[in-house]
Write a protein that holds these residues in place. Structure first.
Motif, PDB file in Angstrom:
ATOM      1  N   GLY A  45       0.793  -1.228   0.000  1.00  0.00           N
ATOM      2  CA  GLY A  45       0.000   0.000   0.000  1.00  0.00           C
ATOM      3  C   GLY A  45       0.821   1.271   0.000  1.00  0.00           C
ATOM      4  O   GLY A  45       0.260   2.368   0.044  1.00  0.00           O
ATOM      5  N   LYS A  46       2.133   1.158  -0.068  1.00  0.00           N
ATOM      6  CA  LYS A  46       3.010   2.334  -0.016  1.00  0.00           C
ATOM      7  C   LYS A  46       2.687   3.369  -1.103  1.00  0.00           C
ATOM      8  O   LYS A  46       2.756   4.574  -0.838  1.00  0.00           O
ATOM      9  N   PRO A  47       2.327   2.979  -2.347  1.00  0.00           N
ATOM     10  CA  PRO A  47       2.055   4.007  -3.364  1.00  0.00           C
ATOM     11  C   PRO A  47       0.695   4.689  -3.238  1.00  0.00           C
ATOM     12  O   PRO A  47       0.405   5.607  -4.008  1.00  0.00           O
ATOM     13  N   VAL A  48      -0.153   4.264  -2.300  1.00  0.00           N
ATOM     14  CA  VAL A  48      -1.534   4.753  -2.276  1.00  0.00           C
ATOM     15  C   VAL A  48      -1.613   6.226  -1.904  1.00  0.00           C
ATOM     16  O   VAL A  48      -2.312   7.016  -2.547  1.00  0.00           O
ATOM     17  N   LEU A  49      -0.907   6.638  -0.840  1.00  0.00           N
ATOM     18  CA  LEU A  49      -1.013   8.000  -0.318  1.00  0.00           C
ATOM     19  C   LEU A  49       0.278   8.778  -0.532  1.00  0.00           C
ATOM     20  O   LEU A  49       1.360   8.193  -0.654  1.00  0.00           O
ATOM     21  N   ASP A  50       0.146  10.084  -0.548  1.00  0.00           N
ATOM     22  CA  ASP A  50       1.308  10.970  -0.610  1.00  0.00           C
ATOM     23  C   ASP A  50       2.088  10.823   0.697  1.00  0.00           C
ATOM     24  O   ASP A  50       1.588  11.155   1.777  1.00  0.00           O
ATOM     25  N   GLU A  51       3.310  10.336   0.612  1.00  0.00           N
ATOM     26  CA  GLU A  51       4.081  10.065   1.825  1.00  0.00           C
ATOM     27  C   GLU A  51       4.625  11.325   2.483  1.00  0.00           C
ATOM     28  O   GLU A  51       5.245  11.248   3.539  1.00  0.00           O
ATOM     29  N   ARG A  52       4.398  12.474   1.861  1.00  0.00           N
ATOM     30  CA  ARG A  52       4.812  13.731   2.486  1.00  0.00           C
ATOM     31  C   ARG A  52       3.785  14.228   3.501  1.00  0.00           C
ATOM     32  O   ARG A  52       4.038  15.209   4.205  1.00  0.00           O
ATOM     33  N   LEU A  73       7.427   8.369  -1.880  1.00  0.00           N
ATOM     34  CA  LEU A  73       6.624   8.342  -3.102  1.00  0.00           C
ATOM     35  C   LEU A  73       5.617   9.481  -3.112  1.00  0.00           C
ATOM     36  O   LEU A  73       4.943   9.736  -2.114  1.00  0.00           O
ATOM     37  N   GLN A  74       5.517  10.131  -4.256  1.00  0.00           N
ATOM     38  CA  GLN A  74       4.535  11.186  -4.447  1.00  0.00           C
ATOM     39  C   GLN A  74       3.411  10.674  -5.332  1.00  0.00           C
ATOM     40  O   GLN A  74       3.570   9.686  -6.052  1.00  0.00           O
ATOM     41  N   PRO A  75       2.247  11.332  -5.301  1.00  0.00           N
ATOM     42  CA  PRO A  75       1.166  10.932  -6.209  1.00  0.00           C
ATOM     43  C   PRO A  75       1.641  10.982  -7.657  1.00  0.00           C
ATOM     44  O   PRO A  75       2.358  11.889  -8.063  1.00  0.00           O
ATOM     45  N   GLY A  76       1.263   9.980  -8.424  1.00  0.00           N
ATOM     46  CA  GLY A  76       1.700   9.900  -9.808  1.00  0.00           C
ATOM     47  C   GLY A  76       2.796   8.882 -10.037  1.00  0.00           C
ATOM     48  O   GLY A  76       3.108   8.548 -11.180  1.00  0.00           O
ATOM     49  N   VAL A  77       3.395   8.380  -8.957  1.00  0.00           N
ATOM     50  CA  VAL A  77       4.438   7.354  -9.063  1.00  0.00           C
ATOM     51  C   VAL A  77       3.836   6.021  -8.625  1.00  0.00           C
ATOM     52  O   VAL A  77       3.351   5.881  -7.508  1.00  0.00           O
ATOM     53  N   ASN A  78       3.876   5.045  -9.517  1.00  0.00           N
ATOM     54  CA  ASN A  78       3.336   3.720  -9.236  1.00  0.00           C
ATOM     55  C   ASN A  78       4.493   2.790  -8.890  1.00  0.00           C
ATOM     56  O   ASN A  78       5.418   2.620  -9.684  1.00  0.00           O
ATOM     57  N   ALA A  79       4.469   2.203  -7.715  1.00  0.00           N
ATOM     58  CA  ALA A  79       5.534   1.298  -7.277  1.00  0.00           C
ATOM     59  C   ALA A  79       4.949  -0.079  -7.004  1.00  0.00           C
ATOM     60  O   ALA A  79       3.872  -0.198  -6.406  1.00  0.00           O
ATOM     61  N   GLN A  80       5.652  -1.130  -7.443  1.00  0.00           N
ATOM     62  CA  GLN A  80       5.160  -2.492  -7.278  1.00  0.00           C
ATOM     63  C   GLN A  80       6.303  -3.409  -6.874  1.00  0.00           C
ATOM     64  O   GLN A  80       7.472  -3.180  -7.223  1.00  0.00           O
ATOM     65  N   LEU A  81       5.935  -4.469  -6.150  1.00  0.00           N
ATOM     66  CA  LEU A  81       6.905  -5.476  -5.737  1.00  0.00           C
ATOM     67  C   LEU A  81       6.187  -6.794  -5.514  1.00  0.00           C
ATOM     68  O   LEU A  81       4.960  -6.861  -5.544  1.00  0.00           O
ATOM     69  N   CYS A  82       6.974  -7.828  -5.318  1.00  0.00           N
ATOM     70  CA  CYS A  82       6.423  -9.164  -5.057  1.00  0.00           C
ATOM     71  C   CYS A  82       6.133  -9.254  -3.561  1.00  0.00           C
ATOM     72  O   CYS A  82       6.913  -9.793  -2.787  1.00  0.00           O
ATOM     73  N   GLY A  83       4.973  -8.718  -3.161  1.00  0.00           N
ATOM     74  CA  GLY A  83       4.731  -8.439  -1.759  1.00  0.00           C
ATOM     75  C   GLY A  83       4.511  -9.651  -0.890  1.00  0.00           C
ATOM     76  O   GLY A  83       5.112  -9.777   0.180  1.00  0.00           O
TER      77      GLY A  83
END
Length: 586
Positions: A244-251, A403-413
């Motif tokens: 869920g790390k890419p969901v929200l603006d981490e700032r 991560l900022q909005p607009g950046v999609n990050a994925q991994l083998c979770g």
């Protein structure tokens, strides 16, 4: 070719389901379909990988980065076996993938060359749908059923296509009553909302909370605005699962970061101090970092009712789409911002962010891997994709890459399989060739399949409008795996053979940068992101930098309180402690 064959029907069904490309490794048993894809002129495109496992990871990566349905091709026997790792990734992270497996068995069954019981082989990983095509007339319907099942269940499926069926002439399909697709690929089949009585109960529970925490997972990916609105209404703190790390603006000042072993101390403190918990679209396995049983009252939102309450006790279950359900809750939850609790959370987040800077600047020999990710965070493009591999790089990604909005990050979770990042990056780049892509991996993953898949990158990149595909290799030469960094690597047997990763990239006609001095890390990222072709950044880092998993809040008390009175006493103690902390801040 005068007459169509069943392989052409396969291509037509892929096109009907809007499949832009299929990933695979060619072989005799799948050759008719590969030839049909070639005749189709790139619609869909066939993308050959260097290995079947990488092809399956590419298909899963396509599903993760695009929300579409991934497709992979392989032949029977060992080729089919190699698909399993990528398909299990799709299964455990709930992504739709269709595996098309060719079979070419001549002569008697039960010992033919490369013969494997394919339905038994795929029975677990593709348990929602595994079928053989027995005739050309069955092909369209079987493929439609496979795609429909993959979309509806968010899981991998398998269709076995014998070569003689692929080569069979297309019959008069109208005589068989062939159906048509009835679902749009990659979209929910229905609008799903919880019952009114459950929404009312959840709103009452959340509104009564004094210290609300929200944990978001990948299921909340389309609900960012709703999560933020609800958090502000309740004065809640927010943490996320690794997926869920890419969901929200981490700032966000109240975003405590990733929860779990690879995550942050602030997220653990958020869970330790809350009295009310909202879980949104998460099936996070690190349950030891959740609040102690009896400490909180809990609401869980998930589209899949099988997951509600499966990881953690839930008071009010809400089965529904995350964004729709949160909007319904916003209409019912009172405006109670709880400024003292919010201030407590933000103070915890501030302390953690200062600690991150200190960790990244700590001396290491030769380079601190945390510094490498910290410097990337300051330069990360505002759009594009990030693919992350398994190993120590996950710790640095989870904590240091903002991560900022607009950046999609994925991994083998959930599966946690090494070797996924570069195949993911290829899939992401082919899906959006005008966007930058960054792959983060260690030297182990690079040696596992990354060196080979750089050949795939070298083959495709001249057609990309934006040539930026940057591959970071954290070269610590440590063979001890996920435990790297807990102690220095001194045994020569534990040293991974050193490979000139940047040099290998240059041999393939790509760009390569090797950095072994901390003062040059920022310049290396600038060079890579400005290159006119894909680039490998080889960072020579210290394997002795500790991973330092955060301690779960109140970890020393876990397991000591089994009865209700003890849980009540614990909750009262936590209430007093957090009230004192909030008073100190205010």
């Amino acid at each position: 070719m005068a007459d169509r064959i069943a392989a052409d029907l396969v291509v037509e069904r892929l096109r009907a389901w809007r499949v832009p490309r299929a990933f695979g490794y060619p072989g005799a048993a799948i050759a008719p379909i590969v030839a049909a894809l070639d005749r189709a002129g790139g619609d869909p495109e066939f993308v050959p990988a260097r290995h079947e496992e990488a092809a399956a990871f590419m298909a899963t990566g396509h599903a993760k980065f695009t929300d579409g349905i991934g497709v992979c091709l392989a032949t029977q026997g060992p080729s089919a076996v190699q698909l399993l790792n990528g398909l299990y990734d799709a299964k455990l992270d709930s992504k739709p993938v269709v595996a098309l497996v060719g079979e070419d068995v001549s002569g008697p069954l039960g010992g033919a060359h490369q013969e494997i019981g394919l339905t038994r082989l795929f029975a677990d990983v593709c348990n929602q749908f595994v079928h053989y095509a027995r005739s050309a007339a069955q092909v369209p319907t079987l493929l439609d059923q496979a795609f429909r099942t993959a979309a509806a269940t968010r899981s991998p499926v398998c269709v076995v296509l014998p070569r003689q069926v692929q080569e069979a002439a297309v019959p008069d399909l109208h005589a068989y009553g062939i159906g048509v697709i009835t679902a749009t690929p990659g979209e929910p089949l229905a609008r799903v909302l919880p019952h009114e009585v459950d929404l009312a109960a959840a709103a009452q529970l959340l509104g009564a909370g004094q210290r609300v925490a929200i944990l978001v997972g990948q299921g909340a990916q389309d609900a960012e605005d709703e999560v933020v609105a609800l958090a502000d209404r309740l004065g809640a703190g927010v943490a996320c699962s690794l997926l869920g790390k890419p969901v929200l603006d981490e700032r966000l000042p109240y975003h405590a970061g990733v929860l779990g072993e690879v995550g942050t101390r602030a997220a653990a403190e958020l869970m330790g101090g809350c009295d009310t918990l909202l879980l949104v679209g998460t099936n996070d396995p690190w349950t030891s970092y959740l609040p102690m049983p009896g400490q909180v009252r809990t609401v869980q939102i998930d589209i899949d009712g099988r997951r509600v309450g499966s990881r953690y006790p839930v008071d009010v279950p809400l089965v529904g789409d995350a964004a729709e359900t949160l909007r319904a809750l916003l209409a019912r939850v009172p405006d109670r911002p709880s400024p003292q609790w919010r201030a407590t959370v933000e103070n915890s987040v501030d302390r953690w962010r200062r600690e991150l800077v200190d960790r990244a600047s700590a001396p290491a020999e030769p380079v601190n891997p945390q510094l490498v990710l910290q410097e990337l965070s300051a330069r990360l493009p505002r759009t594009g994709s990030v693919a992350v591999d398994v190993g120590s790089v996950i710790y640095w990604y989870a904590r240091h890459l903002e991560l900022q909005p607009g950046v999609n990050a994925q991994l083998c979770g959930t599966l946690g399989s090494m070797g996924c990042a570069l195949p993911y990056a290829v899939a992401a780049k082919l899906a959006a060739p005008d966007q930058p892509v960054i792959a983060l991996l260690g030297d182990g993953a690079m040696q596992l399949n990354g060196l080979a898949e750089l050949v795939t990158v070298a083959h495709h990149w001249p057609r990309w409008r934006d040539p930026r595909l940057v591959v970071l290799v954290l070269n610590n030469r440590d063979q001890s795996g996920m435990g790297a960094g807990r102690q220095p690597v001194t045994d020569p047997a534990q040293r991974r053979p050193d490979v000139p990763y940047a040099g290998w990239a240059r041999l393939l006609g790509l760009h390569g940068v090797r950095v072994d001095r901390p003062e040059l890390v920022g310049a290396a990222w600038d060079e890579a992101l400005a290159a006119d072709r894909p680039c490998v950044v080889e960072a020579v880092v210290d394997a002795a930098v500790p991973l330092a998993p955060p301690e779960p809040a109140l970890a020393d008390l876990r397991g000591l309180f089994a009865d209700g009175d003890a849980a009540r006493r614990l909750r009262e103690q936590v209430d007093r402690q957090m009230s004192v902390a909030a008073d100190d801040i205010v």
